[in-house]
Design an enzyme around this catalytic site. Structure first.
Site, PDB file in Angstrom:
ATOM      1  N   CYS A  60       7.815   1.778   2.891  1.00 24.21           N
ATOM      2  CA  CYS A  60       7.444   0.906   1.772  1.00 24.21           C
ATOM      3  C   CYS A  60       7.058   1.728   0.538  1.00 24.21           C
ATOM      4  O   CYS A  60       6.028   2.414   0.541  1.00 24.21           O
ATOM      5  CB  CYS A  60       6.294   0.004   2.216  1.00 24.21           C
ATOM      6  SG  CYS A  60       5.516  -0.941   0.892  1.00 24.21           S
ATOM      7  N   CYS A  64       3.672   0.720  -0.993  1.00 24.23           N
ATOM      8  CA  CYS A  64       2.584   1.201  -0.130  1.00 24.23           C
ATOM      9  C   CYS A  64       2.272   2.663  -0.450  1.00 24.23           C
ATOM     10  O   CYS A  64       1.103   3.052  -0.540  1.00 24.23           O
ATOM     11  CB  CYS A  64       2.962   1.071   1.350  1.00 24.23           C
ATOM     12  SG  CYS A  64       3.276  -0.616   1.905  1.00 24.23           S
TER      13      CYS A  64
END
Length: 159
Positions: free
Chosen positions: A88, A91
């Site tokens: 991600c 993230c």
């Protein structure tokens, strides 16, 4: 996910409730770190270097096993759970902000990799990452999805 996730979720909830009761008893007795049998408590076996007073660690805690989830969220007054994934991009962009929250606030930060802990992600309805769930007193209090600024995360844990 396996067919046993429903049963596992029920078991996790039961374990969570038992741990909450034990923690309440310990707090009332003033004996943190010991179970009723006098041995070391599972609360103390989180695997991080923090003191018996349950001061939150200055670094995020990486969740190794699902049974540690309830231990961590029960041990600290305020816990910011970061449901994330290695793949991600947002993230990864949030990583410095998440570390800053752990270092500069009174909240513990628990990082949960959704690929390793699919049952927990499902239990908390994580459909996209990053998803952050704020726990207060062992219970979910707030939830935010998507990339957040450091200031927004600090407001979340202090509010």
């Amino acid at each position: 996910m396996s067919d046993t996730d429903g049963g596992t979720d029920d078991e996790l909830e039961e374990i969570r409730e038992r741990k909450r009761r034990k923690l309440r008893e310990k707090l009332e007795d003033g004996t943190p770190g010991e179970s009723a049998s006098g041995g070391a408590s599972s609360v103390e076996s989180v695997g991080t270097d923090h003191t018996e007073s349950s001061a939150p660690p200055d670094e995020p805690i990486e969740l190794e096993t699902p049974d540690r989830f309830d231990v961590v969220v029960s041990k600290y007054d305020t816990v910011l759970v970061d449901f994330h994934a290695e793949w991600c991009g947002p993230c990864k962009m949030m990583e410095p902000a998440v570390k800053s929250v752990a270092r500069e606030t009174d909240a513990a930060v628990l990082k949960v990799d959704i690929d390793r802990h699919q049952g927990l992600a499902s239990k908390f309805g994580v459909r996209s990452v990053p998803t952050l769930v704020l726990f207060r007193g062992g219970e979910p209090a707030q939830r935010v999805m998507g990339a957040q600024s450091e200031a927004a995360l600090k407001r979340l844990v202090s509010g």
